[in-house]
Design an enzyme around this catalytic site. Sequence first.
Site, PDB file in Angstrom:
ATOM      1  CG  HIS A  78      -9.735 -14.414  -8.175  1.00 36.22           C
ATOM      2  ND1 HIS A  78     -10.279 -14.683  -6.938  1.00 36.22           N
ATOM      3  CD2 HIS A  78      -8.527 -13.849  -7.931  1.00 36.22           C
ATOM      4  CE1 HIS A  78      -9.432 -14.305  -5.992  1.00 36.22           C
ATOM      5  NE2 HIS A  78      -8.369 -13.799  -6.566  1.00 36.22           N
ATOM      6  CG  ASP A 124     -13.209 -16.457  -6.466  1.00 32.42           C
ATOM      7  OD1 ASP A 124     -12.714 -17.023  -7.460  1.00 32.42           O
ATOM      8  OD2 ASP A 124     -12.617 -15.587  -5.788  1.00 32.42           O
ATOM      9  N   GLY A 214      -2.265 -11.979  -2.974  1.00 31.37           N
ATOM     10  CA  GLY A 214      -1.356 -13.117  -3.052  1.00 31.37           C
ATOM     11  C   GLY A 214      -1.839 -14.288  -2.203  1.00 31.37           C
ATOM     12  CB  SER A 216      -6.496 -14.813  -4.101  1.00 30.07           C
ATOM     13  OG  SER A 216      -7.169 -13.622  -3.862  1.00 30.07           O
ATOM     14  N   GLY A 217      -7.227 -17.745  -3.046  1.00 29.55           N
ATOM     15  CA  GLY A 217      -7.225 -19.161  -3.400  1.00 29.55           C
ATOM     16  C   GLY A 217      -6.803 -20.054  -2.245  1.00 29.55           C
TER      17      GLY A 217
HETATM   18  N1  ARG Z   1      -7.939 -10.995  -4.262  1.00 33.71           N
HETATM   19  C1  ARG Z   1      -6.758 -11.025  -3.449  1.00 33.71           C
HETATM   20  C2  ARG Z   1      -5.689 -11.894  -4.089  1.00 33.71           C
HETATM   21  O1  ARG Z   1      -5.589 -11.908  -5.271  1.00 33.71           O
HETATM   22  C3  ARG Z   1      -7.014 -11.438  -2.044  1.00 33.71           C
HETATM   23  C4  ARG Z   1      -8.189 -10.791  -1.490  1.00 33.71           C
HETATM   24  C5  ARG Z   1      -8.357 -11.039  -0.067  1.00 33.71           C
HETATM   25  N2  ARG Z   1      -8.429  -9.783   0.541  1.00 33.71           N
HETATM   26  C6  ARG Z   1      -8.736  -9.601   1.793  1.00 33.71           C
HETATM   27  N3  ARG Z   1      -8.715  -8.394   2.237  1.00 33.71           N
HETATM   28  N4  ARG Z   1      -9.062 -10.618   2.555  1.00 33.71           N
HETATM   29  O2  ARG Z   1      -4.839 -12.488  -3.440  1.00 33.71           O
END
Ligand code: ARG
Length: 264
Positions: A78, A124, A214, A216-217
């Site tokens: 994503h 993902d 932020g 993510s990844g």
């Molecule tokens: N999707 C989020 C991003 O774009 C991070 C998600 C992780 N969230 C969590 N609660 N561990 O950075």
Amino acid sequence: MSTKFRRALIVTFVLLLAAAFAPAAHADQTSKAQPFIVGGHDVSIGDHPYVVYLVDGRDHQFCGGTLVEHDTVLTAAHCAAAVRPYELGVVAGRQDTRMADGIEAGVRSVWLAPGYQDPTAGNDIAVLKLDRSVPYRPARLPSGGDSDLYRPGTEAMVLGWGRLWEGGDKATELQGATVPVMSDSQCIQAYGSYEPDTMMCAGYPEGGVDACHGDSGGPLVVGDILVGIVSWGDGCAKPGKPGVYTRVATYSDHVESLLVRLRG
Ligand code: ARG
């Protein structure tokens, strides 16, 4: 002096006063933001040289990633799909996003896991081939013998420059937090769409420590082994809502053969 003029003078003075104190108030707020990722702490990129971040066309950090070769990064699908490849940049070796040290690389090619649609549906994961080699030590992929990495209670570390609390500011310096791996049954209890083959979850039942937007990844590591990739969650650090990560071991073989192909 007319009352109107006097009032204008007072207003100007108050505005000046506010301007003078604004930076101090801001600094105070950021220093209070000791909890990071959420509930983490400053970590040295020297200790985790494989951690990188992704920047968009305006050079803004928006995701994390992990070097798995000197010119190859693993990240979330994503994240890789969010920006056009020619606008995507990878920053390696930089602790503080306000600095200019380290190396910024472009992305030559993007591979998204087949079947990827949405983080909550799994797969993902993405591979980015960089347009240059960077001299930082890559992380290792989990191999068949590393199955106890995913045993519930295993202490893992999540790393990134994401938000310090839900809806809060992003970190400028690399943050890290220790979170225990949770059992699949706990993860399923937390999220109906949790899928044990392609995902893992980590965190404390009471919340308080988690990745956030932020991040993510970015990597979830046990030692130098990349066990997870920050993928999704319900908010950040909420009780009963652990962070969900891509289960890297599921993709190790696939990624390894891709790396061989990309090397050739
Ligand atoms: N999707 C989020 C991003 O774009 C991070 C998600 C992780 N969230 C969590 N609660 N561990 O950075």
